[in-house]
Design a protein around this motif. Sequence first.
Motif, mmCIF file in Angstrom:
data_model
loop_
_atom_site.group_PDB
_atom_site.id
_atom_site.type_symbol
_atom_site.label_atom_id
_atom_site.label_comp_id
_atom_site.label_asym_id
_atom_site.label_seq_id
_atom_site.Cartn_x
_atom_site.Cartn_y
_atom_site.Cartn_z
ATOM 1 N N GLU A 94 43.504 48.239 37.219
ATOM 2 C CA GLU A 94 44.405 48.388 38.362
ATOM 3 C C GLU A 94 45.260 47.129 38.559
ATOM 4 O OE1 GLU A 94 44.173 49.540 43.086
ATOM 5 O OE2 GLU A 94 42.400 48.787 42.070
ATOM 6 N N ARG A 108 46.991 40.001 44.118
ATOM 7 C CA ARG A 108 46.385 40.626 45.301
ATOM 8 C C ARG A 108 45.284 41.582 44.858
ATOM 9 N NH1 ARG A 108 49.473 40.298 50.018
ATOM 10 N NH2 ARG A 108 48.485 42.171 50.798
ATOM 11 N N LEU A 109 45.581 42.415 43.866
ATOM 12 C CA LEU A 109 44.596 43.393 43.405
ATOM 13 C C LEU A 109 43.457 42.706 42.650
ATOM 14 C CD1 LEU A 109 47.022 46.221 42.230
ATOM 15 C CD2 LEU A 109 45.874 45.953 44.439
ATOM 16 N N LYS A 110 43.782 41.654 41.906
ATOM 17 C CA LYS A 110 42.744 40.920 41.165
ATOM 18 C C LYS A 110 41.716 40.339 42.134
ATOM 19 C CE LYS A 110 41.014 38.829 37.517
ATOM 20 N NZ LYS A 110 40.305 39.578 36.505
ATOM 21 N N GLY A 134 41.041 41.608 45.123
ATOM 22 C CA GLY A 134 40.509 42.632 46.019
ATOM 23 C C GLY A 134 41.264 42.775 47.320
ATOM 24 N N PHE A 180 32.829 35.837 46.573
ATOM 25 C CA PHE A 180 33.642 36.834 45.894
ATOM 26 C C PHE A 180 34.569 36.224 44.855
ATOM 27 C CE2 PHE A 180 37.460 39.515 45.697
ATOM 28 C CZ PHE A 180 36.881 40.614 45.101
ATOM 29 N N LYS A 181 35.181 35.094 45.195
ATOM 30 C CA LYS A 181 36.179 34.528 44.305
ATOM 31 C C LYS A 181 35.731 33.228 43.639
ATOM 32 C CE LYS A 181 39.354 35.822 47.725
ATOM 33 N NZ LYS A 181 40.392 35.420 48.607
#
Length: 159
Positions: free
Chosen positions: A42, A61-63, A65, A119-120
């Motif tokens: 995605e 942005r998608l990378k 989340g 998360f990141k």
Amino acid sequence: MEGGTNKYLIFRLEAERYAIPIAKVQEVISYVPITGLHEASEFLKGVINLRGRIIPIIDMRLKFGLPAKEYTERTIFIIVDIVTAKDVYHVGLVVDAVQDVVEIPEDKIEKTPEVGFKFKSKYLQGIIQLQDSMVMILNLDNILATEEVVEIAEKVESV
């Protein structure tokens, strides 16, 4: 590197500010139409033709989340180098805005706290306080050197 100062490009995704080493940045360009790829992740939005070079485009942005944002004439692409064992490839990053180029002393970069950044955290090299806000310094190699991105970069650069 230790004790030295390096330049970083600061960009924004929503309210968060991120930095990447300026040495990795080839150029910053405005939006150009993206040709979609079938069966890609995605976050891998497709490819662009930049003066005859075919460059894969990753939506940061998608990378990370974050919710998708419609591309406009104000959308910015940062073209960066990714270095692999085989070669150097160019990849475009979609970001909300580019803000500045700053010099950051390497000894002022703090390690990313484990709490609140789970998360990141694998994508972060560190964090620094600049003026009135925190800036997260990205580890581009961990973000971009995924098998899928390298495979697509190899394919498009061999055309």
